[in-house]
Design a protein around this motif. Structure first.
Motif, PDB file in Angstrom:
ATOM      1  N   ARG A   1       0.597  -0.870   0.041  1.00 47.68           N
ATOM      2  CA  ARG A   1       0.175   0.345   0.111  1.00 47.68           C
ATOM      3  C   ARG A   1       1.078   1.437   0.111  1.00 47.68           C
ATOM      4  NH1 ARG A   1      -5.417   0.530   1.884  1.00 47.68           N
ATOM      5  NH2 ARG A   1      -4.886  -1.878   2.639  1.00 47.68           N
ATOM      6  N   PRO A   2       0.330   2.127  -0.629  1.00 47.59           N
ATOM      7  CA  PRO A   2       1.807   4.205  -0.682  1.00 47.59           C
ATOM      8  C   PRO A   2       1.248   4.349   0.572  1.00 47.59           C
ATOM      9  CG  PRO A   2       0.160   3.145  -2.960  1.00 47.59           C
ATOM     10  CD  PRO A   2      -0.869   2.110  -2.157  1.00 47.59           C
ATOM     11  N   GLY A   3       2.396   4.965   0.514  1.00 45.00           N
ATOM     12  CA  GLY A   3       2.859   5.465   2.013  1.00 45.00           C
ATOM     13  C   GLY A   3       3.293   4.904   3.417  1.00 45.00           C
ATOM     14  N   ILE A   4       3.339   3.823   3.116  1.00 41.66           N
ATOM     15  CA  ILE A   4       3.518   2.303   4.216  1.00 41.66           C
ATOM     16  C   ILE A   4       4.850   3.101   4.132  1.00 41.66           C
ATOM     17  CG2 ILE A   4       3.839   0.786   5.729  1.00 41.66           C
ATOM     18  CD1 ILE A   4       0.700   0.415   4.460  1.00 41.66           C
ATOM     19  N   ASP A   5       5.674   3.750   5.173  1.00 43.36           N
ATOM     20  CA  ASP A   5       6.876   3.594   5.686  1.00 43.36           C
ATOM     21  C   ASP A   5       8.005   2.267   5.566  1.00 43.36           C
ATOM     22  OD1 ASP A   5       8.293   3.147   8.231  1.00 43.36           O
ATOM     23  OD2 ASP A   5       6.970   6.075   8.140  1.00 43.36           O
ATOM     24  N   GLY A   6       8.986   2.218   5.198  1.00 44.94           N
ATOM     25  CA  GLY A   6      10.194   0.483   5.868  1.00 44.94           C
ATOM     26  C   GLY A   6      10.219   0.353   7.558  1.00 44.94           C
ATOM     27  N   GLY A   7      10.036   1.573   8.306  1.00 42.30           N
ATOM     28  CA  GLY A   7       9.543   0.863   9.495  1.00 42.30           C
ATOM     29  C   GLY A   7       8.709   0.648  10.097  1.00 42.30           C
TER      30      GLY A   7
ATOM     31  N   THR B   1       7.287  -2.076   7.826  1.00 40.35           N
ATOM     32  CA  THR B   1       6.936  -3.395   7.752  1.00 40.35           C
ATOM     33  C   THR B   1       6.685  -3.994   8.303  1.00 40.35           C
ATOM     34  OG1 THR B   1       8.535  -1.891   5.680  1.00 40.35           O
ATOM     35  CG2 THR B   1       8.325  -5.047   5.807  1.00 40.35           C
ATOM     36  N   ALA B   2       7.790  -4.345   9.752  1.00 39.03           N
ATOM     37  CA  ALA B   2       7.699  -5.657   9.962  1.00 39.03           C
ATOM     38  C   ALA B   2       6.722  -5.716  11.400  1.00 39.03           C
ATOM     39  CB  ALA B   2       9.469  -6.242  10.902  1.00 39.03           C
ATOM     40  N   ILE B   3       6.225  -4.989  10.721  1.00 34.60           N
ATOM     41  CA  ILE B   3       4.958  -4.505  12.966  1.00 34.60           C
ATOM     42  C   ILE B   3       3.501  -4.294  11.882  1.00 34.60           C
ATOM     43  CG2 ILE B   3       4.346  -2.763  13.667  1.00 34.60           C
ATOM     44  CD1 ILE B   3       6.871  -1.501  13.626  1.00 34.60           C
ATOM     45  N   LEU B   4       3.296  -4.184  11.020  1.00 32.15           N
ATOM     46  CA  LEU B   4       1.932  -4.566  10.548  1.00 32.15           C
ATOM     47  C   LEU B   4       1.740  -5.733   9.918  1.00 32.15           C
ATOM     48  CD1 LEU B   4       1.711  -0.613   8.356  1.00 32.15           C
ATOM     49  CD2 LEU B   4       0.878  -1.279  10.640  1.00 32.15           C
ATOM     50  N   GLU B   5       0.383  -5.892  10.541  1.00 34.02           N
ATOM     51  CA  GLU B   5      -0.691  -7.170   9.197  1.00 34.02           C
ATOM     52  C   GLU B   5      -0.810  -7.400   8.296  1.00 34.02           C
ATOM     53  OE1 GLU B   5      -1.378  -9.581  11.742  1.00 34.02           O
ATOM     54  OE2 GLU B   5      -0.951  -8.232  13.618  1.00 34.02           O
TER      55      GLU B   5
ATOM     56  N   GLU C   1       9.099   0.665  -3.389  1.00 28.99           N
ATOM     57  CA  GLU C   1       8.165   1.135  -4.692  1.00 28.99           C
ATOM     58  C   GLU C   1       7.028   0.225  -4.356  1.00 28.99           C
ATOM     59  OE1 GLU C   1       7.555   3.041  -8.862  1.00 28.99           O
ATOM     60  OE2 GLU C   1       9.530   2.021  -7.737  1.00 28.99           O
ATOM     61  N   TYR C   2       7.105  -1.115  -3.961  1.00 34.80           N
ATOM     62  CA  TYR C   2       5.869  -2.228  -4.577  1.00 34.80           C
ATOM     63  C   TYR C   2       6.390  -3.567  -3.907  1.00 34.80           C
ATOM     64  CZ  TYR C   2       5.523   0.731  -8.870  1.00 34.80           C
ATOM     65  OH  TYR C   2       5.079   1.719  -9.986  1.00 34.80           O
ATOM     66  N   CYS C   3       7.121  -3.598  -3.186  1.00 29.81           N
ATOM     67  CA  CYS C   3       7.285  -5.095  -2.082  1.00 29.81           C
ATOM     68  C   CYS C   3       6.769  -4.722  -0.928  1.00 29.81           C
ATOM     69  CB  CYS C   3       8.836  -5.148  -2.666  1.00 29.81           C
ATOM     70  SG  CYS C   3       9.060  -6.361  -1.390  1.00 29.81           S
ATOM     71  N   LYS C   4       6.361  -5.698  -0.216  1.00 32.24           N
ATOM     72  CA  LYS C   4       5.686  -5.535   1.586  1.00 32.24           C
ATOM     73  C   LYS C   4       6.614  -5.874   2.183  1.00 32.24           C
ATOM     74  CE  LYS C   4       2.576  -8.328   0.764  1.00 32.24           C
ATOM     75  NZ  LYS C   4       1.201  -9.499   0.767  1.00 32.24           N
ATOM     76  N   LEU C   5       7.526  -7.160   1.277  1.00 30.08           N
ATOM     77  CA  LEU C   5       8.767  -6.915   3.146  1.00 30.08           C
ATOM     78  C   LEU C   5      10.071  -5.744   2.367  1.00 30.08           C
ATOM     79  CD1 LEU C   5       9.312 -10.883   1.438  1.00 30.08           C
ATOM     80  CD2 LEU C   5       8.183  -9.302   3.597  1.00 30.08           C
ATOM     81  N   ALA C   6       9.423  -4.991   2.250  1.00 34.10           N
ATOM     82  CA  ALA C   6      10.933  -3.921   1.533  1.00 34.10           C
ATOM     83  C   ALA C   6      11.293  -3.080   2.520  1.00 34.10           C
ATOM     84  CB  ALA C   6      10.946  -3.498   0.499  1.00 34.10           C
ATOM     85  N   ILE C   7      12.447  -2.010   3.362  1.00 36.81           N
ATOM     86  CA  ILE C   7      12.283  -1.496   4.305  1.00 36.81           C
ATOM     87  C   ILE C   7      13.135   0.476   3.486  1.00 36.81           C
ATOM     88  CG2 ILE C   7      14.002  -0.904   6.191  1.00 36.81           C
ATOM     89  CD1 ILE C   7      14.395  -3.735   6.218  1.00 36.81           C
TER      90      ILE C   7
END
Length: 565
Positions: free
Chosen positions: A84-90, A92-96, A435-441
């Motif tokens: 989802r756009p706008g979610i920063d790398g910090g 990544t490992a916190i959100l469901e 930019e697109y990957c849910k695992l990226a930081i």
């Protein structure tokens, strides 16, 4: 209680007795689902989700998708939800997962052997323009990845791709992924053996076959007869590498158990020579071992490399021969070290038939649908009906007659697709990134592109082959451990103590010549903003200190930590 002869344990500490749960190996009788992934695969084969996509999800929309299909089985057809756009790398490992998911998908088109007709390339470009907002990245596994795909459009996209012989079948998931192949198979003047017939037969037997659609985890494979070792065979689950047997002639050397991610391992030779017509049988044997003996209890140990490491070469070969092939394999030689540093086939090269192939370098694999369509037009206008992708995020136009080469090179240059790139443009790769990957930081593609431009401006005289690989997280999709300069994305502290995007630095990795993993310098991390300064600094030190003919990776092994920082 006091110790007595009748109760000696009273004086000893109690030991916790745990029951061995096994590793989830089917061949050992461990069929009980041991984690969520194994459960949803047991509940329904991933290949079956296509019917639900076509008849339910594409008609009712994103909200109608079952979660086990959305984040599980849809991968069997090349679909991942994108970030989802706008979610920063910090975060990544916190959100469901549902908080990270956008209502759009990445869709991966598998291109086995990297082979495309210009008609196929044009359709890939058209789909990009119509359904993917122009996106169409070339990956380091010879695929093309779209973004911004709507579930409503997926059946139409499949119809368009499959009409020209392309598919997304098992492009992701716990499946046999795309089969890498030499992008110049069958045409290179120095080729040892053409592996194309084996790739085609493996695809016919294995891909979409439910006997092999529930593996412990992904299965990566490669077949190449090029002396350049151009498919990164060292880091595949199974690889067939062209060699010449002193008695039997050209064939393939068999490798198993390679892979990177957070626990990297270089593949090992089984010491077996395999003739071309037996490659599909041996491939089927190796993937069957993975299916039957692979570890399914923990996802972190569910790759073939862990089984190979535990068994060793001798046992793995014995099981392959005795249980799956019912015959002995022929002992054979190791492949020769490649004589060239670059393995991407960029440049102008003469083919076996006197025509030429022309390899060119997009920046970090980033292209778009319009550009791909123009490449198809250029290739056809200059006498070619074939193109190919490489494992270095590059492309090649095949079968160009000599008097058309210069005109083709000029046409590609006009599209900013240079045939004679700088070492930085040629050697820099990047994964999808935040930019697109849910695992990226961290961001990778734009960062890689800007890094290339900065280094070309700052060190225009640098002439040594160099690989710079940027990865958005620890999973190593961009092969950071085997790059000269590998950059693993993470959050770091800047000089003001603020948490910002940056990279852990790995130095001196390599494939081909002296394959091995890079040196992680203690505490060496750089912010994204500092990255051009750091790379410029270390490369200039290399230029100053290197001995005649010395490679960057060799210099790294003897350089001081101060010189590398």
């Amino acid at each position: 209680m006091a110790a007595t002869p009748q109760n000696p344990a009273a004086s000893a500490p109690r030991r916790k007795v745990s029951r061995h749960r096994g590793e989830g190996q089917w061949a050992a009788g461990h069929f009980t689902p041991l984690n969520g992934n194994e459960q949803f695969k047991k509940d329904d084969d991933g290949l079956n989700v296509r019917t639900r996509i076509e008849t339910i999800y594409s008609k009712r929309g994103f909200d109608s998708i079952d979660p086990n299909d959305l984040r599980g089985r849809m991968r069997w057809w090349g679909l991942y939800t994108q970030r989802r756009p706008g979610i920063d790398g910090g975060k990544t490992a916190i959100l469901e997962p549902e908080e990270l998911d956008d209502e759009y998908f990445m869709l991966r088109v598998r291109i086995d052997g990297g082979r495309l007709t210009t008609q196929q390339l044009r359709v890939i470009g058209e789909v990009s323009q119509e359904f993917a907002r122009g996106t169409a990245d070339i990956t380091d596994r010879q695929n093309v990845q779209y973004h911004w795909i709507r579930i409503e459009d997926v059946p139409t996209i499949w119809e368009r791709l499959e009409a020209v012989g392309l598919s997304t079948t098992e492009a992701c998931g716990d499946t046999p992924r795309v089969i890498l192949g030499s992008p110049v198979a069958g045409i290179a003047a120095d080729e040892i053996i053409d592996g194309t017939p084996a790739i085609d037969e493996i695809h016919r037997r294995i891909i979409g076959n439910k006997d092999f659609s529930n593996l412990p985890r992904k299965f990566k494979s490669a077949v190449s007869g090029s002396p350049l070792l151009d498919v990164a065979h060292e880091i595949n689950d199974v690889a067939f590498v062209g060699v010449v047997h002193p008695e039997h002639g050209p064939g393939f050397d068999l490798w198993v158990g390679g892979g990177l991610s957070t626990n990297p391992k270089i593949g090992v030779r089984l010491g077996a020579w395999v003739p071309l017509d037996e490659v599909p049988d041996v491939y089927e044997g190796v993937i069957s071992i993975f299916r039957d003996y692979g570890y399914r209890r923990l996802r972190t140990r569910a790759r073939l490399k862990f089984l190979v490491a535990d068994w060793g070469v001798e046992k793995f070969r014995q099981v392959l021969e005795d249980e799956y092939l019912q015959r002995k394999l022929v002992d054979g030689p190791a492949p020769a070290q490649p004589v060239e540093r670059w393995r991407d086939h960029v440049g102008v090269h003469r083919q076996q038939d006197g025509r030429f192939y022309v390899g060119f370098a997009p920046r970090v694999g980033r292209v778009d649908g319009t550009t791909l369509a123009k490449i198809a037009d250029l290739a056809e206008a200059h006498g070619s009906g074939r193109v190919s992708t490489t494992v270095e995020q590059k492309m090649i136009v095949l079968d160009v007659v000599e008097d058309q080469v210069d005109s083709l090179v000029e046409g590609l240059q006009a599209l900013d697709l240079t045939v004679h790139p700088s070492p930085f443009r040629r050697g820099t790769m990047a994964c999808t990134g935040i930019e697109y990957c849910k695992l990226a930081i961290v961001e990778t593609k734009a960062r890689g592109i800007s890094l290339i431009d900065e280094l070309e401006r700052r060190i225009p005289d640098f002439d040594e082959p160099i690989t710079i690989n940027l990865n958005g997280c620890p999973n190593a999709c961009a092969r950071i451990q085997v790059a000269d300069i590998g950059l693993k994305g993470q959050l770091v502290l800047d000089d003001q103590g603020r948490q910002v995007e940056g990279f852990q630095v790995h130095l001196g990795g390599a494939l081909g010549l002296e394959a091995g993993f890079g040196r992680k310098v203690r505490g060496l991390k750089v912010t994204s903003q500092e990255l051009p300064d750091y790379v410029e600094r270390v490369l200039k030190r290399f230029q100053k200190e290197r001995e005649t003919g010395e490679r960057f990776a060799t210099w790294v092994t003897r350089a001081s930590e101060e010189a590398l920082s």
